[in-house]
Every structure is written in C-alpha cells, then in structure tokens.
Design a protein around this motif. Structure first.
Motif, PDB file in Angstrom:
ATOM      1  N   ILE A   1       6.647  11.272   2.796  1.00 28.03           N
ATOM      2  CA  ILE A   1       7.406  11.272   4.043  1.00 28.03           C
ATOM      3  C   ILE A   1       8.383  12.443   4.035  1.00 28.03           C
ATOM      4  O   ILE A   1       9.205  12.562   3.121  1.00 28.03           O
ATOM      5  CB  ILE A   1       8.196   9.953   4.220  1.00 28.03           C
ATOM      6  N   GLU A   2       8.295  13.300   5.042  1.00 27.88           N
ATOM      7  CA  GLU A   2       9.198  14.443   5.130  1.00 27.88           C
ATOM      8  C   GLU A   2       9.973  14.467   6.447  1.00 27.88           C
ATOM      9  O   GLU A   2      11.140  14.816   6.475  1.00 27.88           O
ATOM     10  CB  GLU A   2       8.405  15.751   4.993  1.00 27.88           C
ATOM     11  N   LEU A   3       9.305  14.112   7.533  1.00 29.50           N
ATOM     12  CA  LEU A   3       9.912  14.229   8.858  1.00 29.50           C
ATOM     13  C   LEU A   3      10.477  12.908   9.370  1.00 29.50           C
ATOM     14  O   LEU A   3      11.584  12.864   9.902  1.00 29.50           O
ATOM     15  CB  LEU A   3       8.874  14.763   9.848  1.00 29.50           C
ATOM     16  N   ALA A   4       9.723  11.822   9.200  1.00 31.10           N
ATOM     17  CA  ALA A   4      10.094  10.542   9.805  1.00 31.10           C
ATOM     18  C   ALA A   4      11.437  10.031   9.322  1.00 31.10           C
ATOM     19  O   ALA A   4      12.241   9.523  10.116  1.00 31.10           O
ATOM     20  CB  ALA A   4       9.007   9.503   9.523  1.00 31.10           C
ATOM     21  N   ASP A   5      11.694  10.150   8.003  1.00 31.03           N
ATOM     22  CA  ASP A   5      12.968   9.627   7.504  1.00 31.03           C
ATOM     23  C   ASP A   5      14.135  10.431   8.055  1.00 31.03           C
ATOM     24  O   ASP A   5      15.203   9.869   8.340  1.00 31.03           O
ATOM     25  CB  ASP A   5      12.983   9.589   5.980  1.00 31.03           C
ATOM     26  N   ARG A   6      13.939  11.739   8.265  1.00 32.10           N
ATOM     27  CA  ARG A   6      15.025  12.538   8.839  1.00 32.10           C
ATOM     28  C   ARG A   6      15.294  12.142  10.292  1.00 32.10           C
ATOM     29  O   ARG A   6      16.453  12.069  10.712  1.00 32.10           O
ATOM     30  CB  ARG A   6      14.682  14.026   8.757  1.00 32.10           C
ATOM     31  N   ILE A   7      14.222  11.884  11.059  1.00 29.61           N
ATOM     32  CA  ILE A   7      14.407  11.454  12.442  1.00 29.61           C
ATOM     33  C   ILE A   7      15.146  10.120  12.479  1.00 29.61           C
ATOM     34  O   ILE A   7      16.092   9.933  13.260  1.00 29.61           O
ATOM     35  CB  ILE A   7      13.054  11.335  13.163  1.00 29.61           C
ATOM     36  N   ALA A   8      14.732   9.184  11.625  1.00 22.64           N
ATOM     37  CA  ALA A   8      15.358   7.860  11.616  1.00 22.64           C
ATOM     38  C   ALA A   8      16.814   7.938  11.166  1.00 22.64           C
ATOM     39  O   ALA A   8      17.704   7.349  11.796  1.00 22.64           O
ATOM     40  CB  ALA A   8      14.571   6.925  10.697  1.00 22.64           C
TER      41      ALA A   8
ATOM     42  N   TYR B   1       2.087   7.784  10.052  1.00 26.13           N
ATOM     43  CA  TYR B   1       1.170   8.919  10.193  1.00 26.13           C
ATOM     44  C   TYR B   1       1.313   9.863   8.995  1.00 26.13           C
ATOM     45  O   TYR B   1       0.308  10.281   8.400  1.00 26.13           O
ATOM     46  CB  TYR B   1       1.463   9.678  11.484  1.00 26.13           C
ATOM     47  N   GLU B   2       2.554  10.186   8.647  1.00 28.06           N
ATOM     48  CA  GLU B   2       2.787  11.092   7.517  1.00 28.06           C
ATOM     49  C   GLU B   2       2.255  10.508   6.221  1.00 28.06           C
ATOM     50  O   GLU B   2       1.645  11.221   5.401  1.00 28.06           O
ATOM     51  CB  GLU B   2       4.282  11.389   7.374  1.00 28.06           C
ATOM     52  N   PHE B   3       2.493   9.217   6.013  1.00 27.77           N
ATOM     53  CA  PHE B   3       2.046   8.611   4.759  1.00 27.77           C
ATOM     54  C   PHE B   3       0.522   8.608   4.675  1.00 27.77           C
ATOM     55  O   PHE B   3      -0.056   8.918   3.627  1.00 27.77           O
ATOM     56  CB  PHE B   3       2.591   7.186   4.617  1.00 27.77           C
TER      57      PHE B   3
ATOM     58  N   LEU C   1      13.699   5.826  19.758  1.00 25.62           N
ATOM     59  CA  LEU C   1      13.634   6.878  18.744  1.00 25.62           C
ATOM     60  C   LEU C   1      13.297   6.309  17.369  1.00 25.62           C
ATOM     61  O   LEU C   1      12.507   6.892  16.616  1.00 25.62           O
ATOM     62  CB  LEU C   1      14.968   7.626  18.678  1.00 25.62           C
ATOM     63  N   LEU C   2      13.884   5.158  17.038  1.00 28.44           N
ATOM     64  CA  LEU C   2      13.584   4.529  15.752  1.00 28.44           C
ATOM     65  C   LEU C   2      12.114   4.120  15.673  1.00 28.44           C
ATOM     66  O   LEU C   2      11.457   4.283  14.635  1.00 28.44           O
ATOM     67  CB  LEU C   2      14.488   3.312  15.530  1.00 28.44           C
ATOM     68  N   PHE C   3      11.604   3.589  16.786  1.00 28.09           N
ATOM     69  CA  PHE C   3      10.191   3.195  16.802  1.00 28.09           C
ATOM     70  C   PHE C   3       9.294   4.421  16.644  1.00 28.09           C
ATOM     71  O   PHE C   3       8.304   4.387  15.897  1.00 28.09           O
ATOM     72  CB  PHE C   3       9.862   2.463  18.104  1.00 28.09           C
ATOM     73  N   ALA C   4       9.644   5.505  17.342  1.00 29.42           N
ATOM     74  CA  ALA C   4       8.869   6.741  17.212  1.00 29.42           C
ATOM     75  C   ALA C   4       8.886   7.233  15.765  1.00 29.42           C
ATOM     76  O   ALA C   4       7.853   7.656  15.224  1.00 29.42           O
ATOM     77  CB  ALA C   4       9.425   7.810  18.152  1.00 29.42           C
ATOM     78  N   ALA C   5      10.057   7.174  15.126  1.00 31.05           N
ATOM     79  CA  ALA C   5      10.163   7.583  13.724  1.00 31.05           C
ATOM     80  C   ALA C   5       9.307   6.703  12.829  1.00 31.05           C
ATOM     81  O   ALA C   5       8.667   7.185  11.878  1.00 31.05           O
ATOM     82  CB  ALA C   5      11.622   7.526  13.276  1.00 31.05           C
ATOM     83  N   GLN C   6       9.259   5.414  13.140  1.00 27.99           N
ATOM     84  CA  GLN C   6       8.438   4.496  12.342  1.00 27.99           C
ATOM     85  C   GLN C   6       6.955   4.842  12.456  1.00 27.99           C
ATOM     86  O   GLN C   6       6.222   4.815  11.454  1.00 27.99           O
ATOM     87  CB  GLN C   6       8.670   3.047  12.801  1.00 27.99           C
ATOM     88  N   MET C   7       6.506   5.200  13.648  1.00 29.92           N
ATOM     89  CA  MET C   7       5.106   5.584  13.820  1.00 29.92           C
ATOM     90  C   MET C   7       4.810   6.913  13.115  1.00 29.92           C
ATOM     91  O   MET C   7       3.748   7.080  12.504  1.00 29.92           O
ATOM     92  CB  MET C   7       4.779   5.675  15.306  1.00 29.92           C
ATOM     93  N   VAL C   8       5.738   7.857  13.189  1.00 31.12           N
ATOM     94  CA  VAL C   8       5.573   9.121  12.477  1.00 31.12           C
ATOM     95  C   VAL C   8       5.536   8.872  10.974  1.00 31.12           C
ATOM     96  O   VAL C   8       4.783   9.520  10.236  1.00 31.12           O
ATOM     97  CB  VAL C   8       6.704  10.115  12.834  1.00 31.12           C
ATOM     98  N   PHE C   9       6.339   7.929  10.512  1.00 37.94           N
ATOM     99  CA  PHE C   9       6.372   7.561   9.094  1.00 37.94           C
ATOM    100  C   PHE C   9       4.973   7.187   8.611  1.00 37.94           C
ATOM    101  O   PHE C   9       4.488   7.702   7.589  1.00 37.94           O
ATOM    102  CB  PHE C   9       7.337   6.386   8.904  1.00 37.94           C
TER     103      PHE C   9
ATOM    104  N   ALA D   1       0.819  -1.207   0.000  1.00 35.87           N
ATOM    105  CA  ALA D   1       0.000   0.000   0.000  1.00 35.87           C
ATOM    106  C   ALA D   1       0.855   1.260   0.000  1.00 35.87           C
ATOM    107  O   ALA D   1       0.337   2.359  -0.197  1.00 35.87           O
ATOM    108  CB  ALA D   1      -0.923  -0.002   1.217  1.00 35.87           C
ATOM    109  N   LEU D   2       2.160   1.115   0.218  1.00 32.40           N
ATOM    110  CA  LEU D   2       3.063   2.251   0.193  1.00 32.40           C
ATOM    111  C   LEU D   2       3.470   2.579  -1.243  1.00 32.40           C
ATOM    112  O   LEU D   2       3.434   1.715  -2.116  1.00 32.40           O
ATOM    113  CB  LEU D   2       4.325   1.949   1.021  1.00 32.40           C
ATOM    114  N   SER D   3       3.887   3.806  -1.462  1.00 31.97           N
ATOM    115  CA  SER D   3       4.430   4.193  -2.756  1.00 31.97           C
ATOM    116  C   SER D   3       5.822   3.586  -2.913  1.00 31.97           C
ATOM    117  O   SER D   3       6.427   3.159  -1.914  1.00 31.97           O
ATOM    118  CB  SER D   3       4.527   5.713  -2.848  1.00 31.97           C
TER     119      SER D   3
END
Length: 400
Positions: free
Chosen positions: A173-180, A165-167, A155-163, A52-54
């Motif tokens: 994806i703009e923020l999550a990949d930078r955090i990760a 959410y953003e999608f 932090l990686l898990f948080a980034a994954q959840m933000v990922f 389901a992801l691009s």
C-alpha cells in the motif's frame, strides 16, 4: 439481538443501542486494543492472523477502515441529531449498522478462508451505508453546512477501495493509506479546531478567567487552506516524485502554522483539567506530523516518513479519539466533565507514551524490538482502560 431490541427482554442490550456512541465507542476501543494485541506478536513472527492481507496491510486497514470509522460513526450518530433536531438512530437499525461494522472486522481478519474479494464486499459496505444514513438526516433537515462530513466518509470509502486495488495489484500500500490519513487529519483539524477552543473557553470562563482562546476566524481559514494544499500534495508525490520538495515545504509551513494556531487557544491555561489538557496534547501531534512528514519529503528519509505517519496515527488519531470518547461519554452519562486521576493514569498517559514510543521506534530503528512492543502494550493499556472505566457508563442509562 433483533428480538431482544424489539421486545425489551434484555434491558442492557436496549441501552447499548439507544445511542450511536455507546456500541461504537465501546467496541471500537476493544477492537483497537485487540488489533495491536494481535499485530505486534504477528509482526514479530510469534503468531499468525488468518487474513489474506500482509501483517502491515492488515494493521493499516483495521486502523484506518475499522477503528476510525467506528469512532466517526459514534460521533456523527450522536452529533447529527443535535445538528438537525431529528431523532437519533437507535434500536434495531443501530444494531444492524453495528453488526455490519463487526462483520467487516471478522471478514477481513478471516479472509484467508472466505476469500479477499468476499471480505472486501462485506467490509466495504459500512462506510457507504453510514454515509447514506447521515445524508438522509441532513437532507431532511436541510442542513447543508454539514454535507462536508458526508464528503469525508466518501473520501474514506474511496481510499478503502484504492487500498484493496493496490494490495491486489502490487502487494503493498502506497497511495491509499496517505489518502485515508490525510482525510482523517483534515477532519481532526476541522472539528478539533472548533471544539477545542470552544471547550477551553467555556471552562476558562467558569474556572480561570483571563486570556481566552481566539475564535475561528480568517487566520484559521488560511491555515486550513494551507493544510489542505499540503495534504493533497502528499499523496500525489507517490506518483509524481518531482513534487516531493514542494510538498515537503508545504508540509513544514503548514505544521508551523497549525502550531501557531493551537497556541492561540490558550492551551497552557488548561493544565488544571486533564479532560481539556488531553485534547490539546492530542492536537500537538497534528503539527508534529506535518513537520516530520515535510522533513521526510525534503530529506528523503524513511525514518522521518514513518515517524510522521505515526505522529498522526498513534498520536493524533489515537489520543484525540480517546479524548473525545471520554468527554462525550461522561457528558451523555450525566457525569461531570472532569477527568479523575484514574483516567490520567490508565488512559491518557499510556496513549501519549505509546505514541512517543512508536515515534522513537521509527527514528531509532536499532531499538525497535524494545520500543515497538512497549508502544503496543501502552496502546492496549489505554484502550482497555477506556473500556473498563467507561464501559459501565456506556452500558447503562444516563444518570443525573
């Protein structure tokens, strides 16, 4: 699998799950190769992955939250027993943890059929479970100084959840990949900044006495503080664009400082041992990524932005993980800590060339249709090369 592990009916399977580095290094490498083997032709419109992801989002997710956590798991499950003096995770519990990681990869890649929400629940379970297992060992041994590795997993898990959410919210994806990426680069800077000079010093004492690496000291602490400031500012610029000039300046200065830091480790004196040289080559991509990303922020240049990200991902992450996996596997298999020519030709040269080709594709986009497939082929060669050359060591008992 559980029956075989409990009753020993398949000795090779018991060997695979006798140490965390064995399944996660081997299948992490295979996943890294398969990921690019699918993504490049998918990106070029030649096939379709039922997710389901691009294409770009799937590529980002499976590198940052698929491959990297697997290698971190293999490293930590091997290192933590040494830090704590406690028994390592092995057998059925390790097999179940590995199965959870594998289920996440299948779920994300087939999320077009099972639904993205279900896939996120399955794929998102691995990092918290791993964090709990690592924290349990550290608490039992009262090893507080290494709690920071659990924070990295958090932090990686948080980034994954933000990922996700953003999608779901924006389709990109703009923020999550930078955090990760910032979290992983910080981890490489911390751990690489300790093991690379230590390994270099040990080898130089035995083989090439003379100038030795500087030990971790105040200068390194200052560089790390500067790097942390830059890595925190970088994701913030996604929402606060006015901070881009300051973040860019911090990035460039941090990159220069990281390069000076590495020069203090006597990298030029390790050329006779490829297993050491590749660690230094891998770390060069850390300051390079800082500088390119900083210039991208200062100049608002998309090509430099992509180049900076891939200096860290294709370069630092790809090369450093292969280098550490090769060294750790040789050590635990009872092999000498020397990389034969086959390692250089099949693993080390291809992964470095893949990173350089990917950087070139970002900087010279007119040649993307040539450079991107070339980078993909080289990346696949390196990771399949690791699986072929080191798979037998990972599948059998320690020798020697």
């Amino acid at each position: 699998m559980a029956h075989a592990l409990q009753n020993g009916s398949r000795p090779w399977l018991a060997h695979v799950f006798s140490g965390g580095f064995r399944p996660f290094f081997l299948f992490g490498a295979l996943q890294a190769a398969l990921m690019i083997a699918l993504w490049v032709p998918w990106f070029l419109g030649l096939l379709h992955v039922p997710t389901a992801l691009s294409p770009i989002a799937w590529h980002q997710h499976e590198l940052l939250f698929g491959y990297v956590p697997a290698i971190i798991a293999g490293f930590l499950l091997t290192a933590v027993p040494n830090w704590t003096g406690r028994k390592p995770l092995r057998g059925l519990p390790l097999g179940l943890l590995f199965s959870l990681w594998l289920a996440g990869r299948l779920a994300i890649s087939c999320s077009e059929h099972i639904g993205l929400t279900t896939a996120v629940v399955i794929a998102g379970a691995f990092l918290p479970v791993l964090a709990v297992l690592i924290l349990r060992e550290l608490v039992a041994a009262r090893n507080q100084r290494n709690y920071k590795v659990v924070a990295v997993l958090g932090l990686l898990f948080a980034a994954q959840m933000v990922f996700h959410y953003e999608f779901n919210r924006f389709g990109r994806i703009e923020l999550a990949d930078r955090i990760a990426i910032a979290t992983i680069v910080l981890l490489i800077s911390l751990i690489g900044g300790r093991i690379i000079p230590a390994f270099t010093g040990n080898w130089l004492q035995q083989n090439n006495p003379g100038r030795m690496p500087r030990p971790f000291a105040g200068f390194d602490q200052a560089v790390m503080a500067l790097s942390i400031a830059a890595l925190v500012a970088w994701p913030v610029t996604v929402r606060v664009e006015s901070l881009a000039p300051l973040a860019g300046l911090l990035m460039v200065v941090a990159g220069i400082a990281q390069f000076i830091r590495q020069c203090r480790w006597a990298p030029e004196r390790t050329l006779a041992e490829p297993l050491l040289t590749i660690l230094h080559v891998a770390f060069v991509f850390v300051p390079l990524g800082f500088v390119l990303t900083g210039l991208a922020l200062l100049l608002d240049d998309g090509g430099l932005r992509t180049a900076g990200v891939h200096a860290w991902t294709s370069g630092a992450i790809g090369t450093m993980t292969l280098a550490v996996m090769a060294r750790a596997t040789r050590g635990h298999a009872g092999q000498s800590l020397h990389a034969p020519a086959s390692n250089v030709l099949v693993i080390f040269i291809p992964i470095v060339a893949a990173a350089l080709a990917r950087l070139a594709a970002a900087i010279v986009p007119d040649y993307t249709l040539v450079l991107l497939p070339l980078a993909g082929v080289l990346w696949i060669t390196a990771f399949l090369g690791f699986a072929v050359l080191y798979g037998p060591m990972l599948l059998r008992k320690r020798i020697g």
